[in-house]
Design a protein around this motif. Sequence first.
Motif, short mmCIF file in Angstrom:
data_model
loop_
_atom_site.label_atom_id
_atom_site.label_comp_id
_atom_site.label_asym_id
_atom_site.label_seq_id
_atom_site.Cartn_x
_atom_site.Cartn_y
_atom_site.Cartn_z
N ALA A 1 32.99 15.38 1.58
CA ALA A 1 33.72 14.82 0.44
C ALA A 1 34.77 13.81 0.93
N ALA A 2 35.44 14.12 2.03
CA ALA A 2 36.44 13.22 2.59
C ALA A 2 35.79 11.92 3.07
N MET A 3 34.60 12.03 3.66
CA MET A 3 33.88 10.83 4.09
C MET A 3 33.57 9.92 2.91
N ARG A 4 33.22 10.52 1.78
CA ARG A 4 32.93 9.70 0.60
C ARG A 4 34.18 8.99 0.11
N LEU A 5 35.31 9.69 0.11
CA LEU A 5 36.56 9.05 -0.29
C LEU A 5 36.88 7.87 0.63
N LEU A 6 36.65 8.07 1.92
CA LEU A 6 36.91 7.01 2.89
C LEU A 6 35.99 5.82 2.64
N SER A 7 34.72 6.08 2.39
CA SER A 7 33.76 4.99 2.18
C SER A 7 34.05 4.21 0.90
N GLU A 8 34.69 4.87 -0.06
CA GLU A 8 34.99 4.20 -1.32
C GLU A 8 36.39 3.58 -1.33
N GLY A 9 37.07 3.62 -0.19
CA GLY A 9 38.34 2.92 -0.04
C GLY A 9 39.49 3.49 -0.83
N VAL A 10 39.51 4.81 -1.04
CA VAL A 10 40.60 5.43 -1.81
C VAL A 10 41.94 5.28 -1.09
N THR A 11 41.95 5.45 0.22
CA THR A 11 43.20 5.42 0.98
C THR A 11 43.55 4.04 1.51
N GLY A 12 42.60 3.09 1.42
CA GLY A 12 42.85 1.75 1.92
C GLY A 12 41.54 1.02 2.13
#
Length: 390
Positions: free
Chosen positions: A366-377
Amino acid sequence: MMVMKKSSSSFFSSRRVLWFGWKLVIALSVSLCLMALIRLRQYSQPETSSSSSYRLSRSRSRIHSPHLEDSAKIAFLFLARRDLPLDFLWGDFFENADAAHFSIYIHSEPGFVFDDSTTRSSFFYNRQLTNTIKVSWGEASMIQAERLLLDAALEDPANQRFVLLSDSCVPLYNFTYVYSYLMSSSSKSFVDSFHDKKEGRYNPKMSNVIPRNKWRKGSQWFTLTKRHAEVVVDDDVVFPAFKKFCRRRPAVDPSKGKENIKLQKQHNCIPDEHYLPTLFAMSELELELERRTVTYTQWNESASGMETKSWHPVTFGYTNVGPEQIKRIQDIKQIYYETELRTELCIINSTSVPCFLFARKFSRAAAMRLLSEGVTGPFDPTRLLSSSLH
């Protein structure tokens, strides 16, 4: 004859003067003794509790250096079982931040070291505390670990906000937004706090220290101002009472047979869900709180109304953290507390804002998906590659 009368009169007059002088000396001595006793009583008498008002002692003194607004830091306090499985996402979060605006502290198992062999992000190198303890869920050790994190973070005068995070927490926004949100909250802390008259975790044995009307419940995931962080670290009244009277009832163990009947009669209490809100209620500081957490948790509602093992937070996987699900969390602007019939509006400086900045519990996928979608930057695909190396 006249001479004798004069001498006698002079004698009695001297006695009266002498007697008056002694009375004056005695009166002054008694007054001084009374004043000394009053002063001694003021300095030596311990502070006692009361059901209506209770002020905790502030035993420690700290140097409060005046700080410029642009140098204030957020202290990110990670409460980890061992490593940080989502470090690649947090590394991206901190990569897009001003290093002068944050600091990192980690409580992990004793002896665990964060270096290039145990973490993917250099932001966590050697950020572990040196005085860690073994933590058990449902025990006061969880509270003690939080206090150790706060104590370490208070050593840096620039730290002005203190955010407690688990090893499964993720940010829902980039650092700039999080920093602006928390620093705009003025002098208020975010502490989930409410009355729950249905639950029976209050132990009457603690009533001489913690009156029932000060008992509170809430999420352990807090964001504190510096002043409130000091209240937690300096507490030497409420925490000892929790250690003694607030303990989780042992789980049923088939190997113990009939002994389980006796064990299940023990009082059940989860310290980390009650300590902080109760402490601030005892300190008469509730008006200085936003009585909500900024960390979102979705609970397993299949155990509604019961206190069983199945009552746990839902773990988000890859398939249920798409843009729509994340936006649903980001769009929450108020929280309803059923036990108090209270709706907590999420407002900062008279402006409606999202209630949550972080969320839990998230799997690595789930964290990888957030990263790939640019949630944090901005998305950097090499971070996904590096996350798969460990």
